[in-house]
Motif scaffolding. Structure first.
Motif, PDB file in Angstrom:
ATOM      1  N   GLU A   1       0.848  -1.206   0.000  1.00  0.00           N
ATOM      2  CA  GLU A   1       0.000   0.000   0.000  1.00  0.00           C
ATOM      3  C   GLU A   1       0.883   1.256   0.000  1.00  0.00           C
ATOM      4  O   GLU A   1       0.589   2.222  -0.703  1.00  0.00           O
ATOM      5  CB  GLU A   1      -0.932   0.008   1.209  1.00  0.00           C
ATOM      6  CG  GLU A   1      -1.903  -1.167   1.273  1.00  0.00           C
ATOM      7  CD  GLU A   1      -2.956  -1.191   0.167  1.00  0.00           C
ATOM      8  OE1 GLU A   1      -3.160  -0.164  -0.494  1.00  0.00           O
ATOM      9  OE2 GLU A   1      -3.561  -2.263  -0.043  1.00  0.00           O
TER      10      GLU A   1
ATOM     11  N   GLU B   1      -3.917   5.728  -0.636  1.00  0.00           N
ATOM     12  CA  GLU B   1      -3.112   4.505  -0.490  1.00  0.00           C
ATOM     13  C   GLU B   1      -2.334   4.519   0.833  1.00  0.00           C
ATOM     14  O   GLU B   1      -2.200   3.489   1.484  1.00  0.00           O
ATOM     15  CB  GLU B   1      -2.151   4.331  -1.667  1.00  0.00           C
ATOM     16  CG  GLU B   1      -2.829   4.172  -3.018  1.00  0.00           C
ATOM     17  CD  GLU B   1      -3.702   2.923  -3.147  1.00  0.00           C
ATOM     18  OE1 GLU B   1      -3.700   2.072  -2.245  1.00  0.00           O
ATOM     19  OE2 GLU B   1      -4.395   2.810  -4.171  1.00  0.00           O
TER      20      GLU B   1
ATOM     21  N   HIS C   1      -4.664   3.364   3.303  1.00  0.00           N
ATOM     22  CA  HIS C   1      -4.874   1.905   3.306  1.00  0.00           C
ATOM     23  C   HIS C   1      -3.781   1.217   4.122  1.00  0.00           C
ATOM     24  O   HIS C   1      -4.058   0.310   4.910  1.00  0.00           O
ATOM     25  CB  HIS C   1      -4.839   1.336   1.875  1.00  0.00           C
ATOM     26  CG  HIS C   1      -5.948   1.842   1.004  1.00  0.00           C
ATOM     27  ND1 HIS C   1      -5.951   1.670  -0.358  1.00  0.00           N
ATOM     28  CD2 HIS C   1      -7.093   2.515   1.305  1.00  0.00           C
ATOM     29  CE1 HIS C   1      -7.052   2.214  -0.866  1.00  0.00           C
ATOM     30  NE2 HIS C   1      -7.755   2.741   0.122  1.00  0.00           N
TER      31      HIS C   1
ATOM     32  N   GLN D   1     -11.269  -2.321  -3.714  1.00  0.00           N
ATOM     33  CA  GLN D   1     -10.580  -2.698  -4.960  1.00  0.00           C
ATOM     34  C   GLN D   1     -11.547  -2.710  -6.143  1.00  0.00           C
ATOM     35  O   GLN D   1     -11.169  -2.327  -7.251  1.00  0.00           O
ATOM     36  CB  GLN D   1      -9.885  -4.059  -4.813  1.00  0.00           C
ATOM     37  CG  GLN D   1      -8.629  -4.032  -3.941  1.00  0.00           C
ATOM     38  CD  GLN D   1      -7.624  -2.969  -4.340  1.00  0.00           C
ATOM     39  OE1 GLN D   1      -7.359  -2.041  -3.580  1.00  0.00           O
ATOM     40  NE2 GLN D   1      -7.069  -3.062  -5.545  1.00  0.00           N
TER      41      GLN D   1
ATOM     42  N   GLU E   1     -11.925   0.944  -7.054  1.00  0.00           N
ATOM     43  CA  GLU E   1     -10.728   1.526  -7.686  1.00  0.00           C
ATOM     44  C   GLU E   1     -10.542   1.030  -9.108  1.00  0.00           C
ATOM     45  O   GLU E   1     -10.230   1.807 -10.010  1.00  0.00           O
ATOM     46  CB  GLU E   1      -9.481   1.206  -6.858  1.00  0.00           C
ATOM     47  CG  GLU E   1      -9.388   2.089  -5.639  1.00  0.00           C
ATOM     48  CD  GLU E   1      -8.011   2.055  -4.998  1.00  0.00           C
ATOM     49  OE1 GLU E   1      -7.030   1.685  -5.668  1.00  0.00           O
ATOM     50  OE2 GLU E   1      -7.932   2.384  -3.806  1.00  0.00           O
TER      51      GLU E   1
END
Ligand SMILES: [Fe+2]
Ligand SMILES: [Fe+2]
Length: 165
Positions: A17, A50, A53, A127, A130
């Motif tokens: 990440e 990110e 995350h 996910q 994204e």
């Protein structure tokens, strides 16, 4: 005591990440250097997501009493192609991240660890979102057919409008 195989896998995921964050920041720098501030803005927002995350996995390990171990973040590339090629690269990268999260999900089931399995649901949904966003941007860049006005329109009216959640 938290499962050691899962602890190792999640520590590796933290690194992935943070690498994603660094990769998107490198792409932001490329767009900033090439007069596409809207695309750079999109990448900066993504880089910060990110990082978030990575921190979400970090906090999970802390909550379950497992130790976080940081590793070196790999050097991202410095040279990039056209905006469309860059988003194809982003989608391919996200697909590897999805595969990695799916593998931890399978491991959490094999190791009978429901709290990890549950925590991963958020990431599995993230996910999907994204990859969809990346496919949409690729489609829009395909529609513009490399026309500079199309790319500039996307830069100002789409990519430049993205704000941090
Ligand atoms: Fe991520
Ligand atoms: Fe991502």
């Amino acid at each position: 005591m938290y499962n050691e195989k899962l602890r190792k896998a999640i520590n590796e995921q933290i690194n992935k990440e943070f690498y994603s964050s660094y990769l998107y920041l490198a792409m932001a720098a490329h767009f900033d250097a090439n007069a596409l501030p809207g695309f750079a803005n999109w990448m900066k927002v993504q880089a910060s997501e990110e990082w978030g995350h990575g921190m979400r996995f970090y906090e999970f390990l802390t909550e379950v009493g497992a130790t976080v171990e940081l590793a070196a973040i790999a050097l991202p590339p410095a040279k990039f192609g056209t905006p469309k090629e860059i988003f194809e690269q982003v989608l391919a990268h996200e697909q590897t991240v999805t595969a990695s999260i799916n593998a931890i999900y399978e491991l959490s089931k094999a190791e009978r660890d429901p709290k990890t399995e549950l925590m991963l649901h958020w990431f599995i949904n993230e996910q999907v979102e994204e990859e969809k966003n990346d496919r949409d941007i690729i489609d829009q860049l395909t529609m513009s057919g490399g026309n500079p006005f199309g790319v500039m329109f996307l830069d100002q009216h789409v990519m430049g409008k993205r704000k941090a959640d």
